[in-house]
Design a protein around this motif. Structure first.
Motif, short mmCIF file in Angstrom:
data_model
loop_
_atom_site.label_atom_id
_atom_site.label_comp_id
_atom_site.label_asym_id
_atom_site.label_seq_id
_atom_site.Cartn_x
_atom_site.Cartn_y
_atom_site.Cartn_z
N UNK A 77 0.83 -1.21 0.00
CA UNK A 77 0.00 0.00 0.00
C UNK A 77 0.86 1.26 0.00
N UNK A 78 1.92 1.27 0.80
CA UNK A 78 2.79 2.46 0.84
C UNK A 78 3.54 2.64 -0.47
N UNK A 79 3.95 1.54 -1.09
CA UNK A 79 4.60 1.63 -2.39
C UNK A 79 3.65 2.19 -3.43
N UNK A 80 2.39 1.73 -3.38
CA UNK A 80 1.40 2.25 -4.32
C UNK A 80 1.13 3.73 -4.06
N UNK A 81 1.10 4.12 -2.78
CA UNK A 81 0.90 5.54 -2.46
C UNK A 81 2.03 6.38 -3.06
N UNK A 82 3.25 5.88 -2.96
CA UNK A 82 4.41 6.60 -3.53
C UNK A 82 4.29 6.68 -5.05
N UNK A 83 3.83 5.59 -5.69
CA UNK A 83 3.68 5.58 -7.14
C UNK A 83 2.60 6.56 -7.58
N UNK A 84 1.47 6.58 -6.87
CA UNK A 84 0.39 7.50 -7.22
C UNK A 84 0.85 8.94 -7.02
N UNK A 85 1.65 9.18 -5.97
CA UNK A 85 2.21 10.52 -5.78
C UNK A 85 3.06 10.90 -6.98
N UNK A 86 3.83 9.95 -7.51
CA UNK A 86 4.64 10.22 -8.70
C UNK A 86 3.76 10.49 -9.91
N UNK A 87 2.63 9.77 -10.02
CA UNK A 87 1.68 10.05 -11.10
C UNK A 87 1.20 11.51 -11.03
N UNK A 88 0.91 11.96 -9.81
CA UNK A 88 0.38 13.30 -9.61
C UNK A 88 1.44 14.38 -9.81
N UNK A 89 2.69 14.07 -9.47
CA UNK A 89 3.73 15.09 -9.42
C UNK A 89 4.65 15.09 -10.63
N UNK A 90 4.62 14.05 -11.44
CA UNK A 90 5.48 13.97 -12.62
C UNK A 90 5.24 15.18 -13.52
N UNK A 91 6.31 15.75 -14.01
CA UNK A 91 6.21 16.97 -14.81
C UNK A 91 5.57 16.74 -16.18
N UNK A 92 5.49 15.48 -16.62
CA UNK A 92 4.88 15.21 -17.93
C UNK A 92 3.35 15.11 -17.85
#
Length: 323
Positions: A36-51
């Motif tokens: 769950x924490x790994x997925x939270x980090x991945x979703x954060x990257x989805x939200x924050x990725x500059x692309x």
């Protein structure tokens, strides 16, 4: 950032991000060890990725900072040594900080992991978060994780996107273990796979954590004794955890999962606990209704351990209750 399984969930959040409909409040729920924490980090990257494509590029500054655990706008809340989130900490570090603009990029992401473990302060913290969830600033997102959605108030659930994580395939678990433990023999990999199956966190714990390794062994002894109808063997196995509260609790929880699996096998389903053969052995001793009743009893005794009852009394009472 390699993610195993749960592709449909990540595709769902990717579509939302790419369409400009970023979720501001997310609940990720599922049993311990499912990432769950790994997925939270991945979703954060989805939200924050500059692309902003919904798939982290891994190349931009935001993705690289997240991967290194150094992004100033990805904030993981910290609980105290008892697992509780303090009301004043959540008020200051999240609710009070949310109106402040991000240090970098367009969004700030707050993650509150293992929320269900914050038993003493759960309600108060949720009431404090409710206003933020109802009216989030455009530049903030909140991700909560827990083993069950039942940890949250209905007013929180109704305002969040809920993502239920599930176990991965045995093949994916095997790929993870072989990639991350190249020095381990195939026999050790197979043992870890049987103990954790599609729960990668459990597979890792079996290899890395002595207590979980011992808890699996103890759960198997308990289940073997019960499947064979040996009251002496059952009590002898429990005696192996004398004075070791966390070991006994973990072993009984794993035993309850084997009982659950036995019921599932009786209904022609697949076992997912730490020993398929023992689940089959238990299913031959039990009926579906008896298995359900014993599962409930084990849960009751786990609660007694959590309430700091005498471990000796718990073990003796459990043995008498089951036999």
């Amino acid at each position: 950032m390699k993610i195993y399984g749960n592709k449909a969930l990540l595709a769902q959040t990717a579509r939302m991000v790419s369409a400009g409909r970023e979720p501001h409040s997310i609940i990720i729920h599922g049993e311990k060890g499912l990432g769950k924490k790994t997925m939270a980090k991945y979703i954060a990257a989805q939200l924050m990725c500059e692309e902003h494509s919904g798939v982290p590029c891994g190349r931009c500054r935001a993705c690289q900072l997240i991967e290194r655990g150094a992004h100033p706008d990805l904030i993981f809340a910290q609980s105290n040594d008892k697992g509780n989130y303090l009301v004043e900490d959540i008020r200051d570090s999240i609710v009070g900080d949310a109106p402040v603009a991000p240090n970098e990029g367009d969004i700030k992401v707050y993650v509150i992991p293992d929320f269900d473990l914050s038993i003493q302060t759960s309600i108060q913290v949720q009431n404090i978060l409710l206003k933020l969830i109802e009216e989030p600033p455009d530049h903030t997102a909140l991700i909560l994780t827990a083993r069950s959605k039942e940890a949250f108030l209905t007013t929180i659930i109704s305002r969040c996107v809920s993502l239920s994580v599930t176990p991965v395939t045995m093949q994916e678990s095997g790929e993870f273990l072989q990639a991350n433990y190249p020095d381990r023999s195939m026999e050790e990999i197979r043992e870890a796979l049987e103990a954790g199956k599609g729960n990668i966190g459990r597979c890792k714990a079996y290899i890395e954590q002595e207590q979980f390794y011992n808890a699996v062994g103890l759960a198997r002894q308990i289940a073997q004794a019960y499947a064979g109808g040996s009251e002496y063997g059952f009590l002898k196995a429990l005696a192996g955890a004398d004075g070791k509260k966390s070991l006994l609790r973990e072993a009984l929880y794993l035993f309850s999962e084997l009982l659950r699996d036995a019921c599932v096998r009786l209904a022609n389903g697949d076992a997912v606990g730490c020993d398929t053969a023992l689940a089959d052995a238990l299913s031959r001793r039990l009926t579906l209704s008896a298995g359900t009743e014993i599962y409930d009893k084990i849960t009751k005794y786990i609660r007694r351990i959590d309430a700091n009852c005498s471990l000796g009394l718990v073990c003796n009472s459990l043995c008498a209750d089951l036999f």
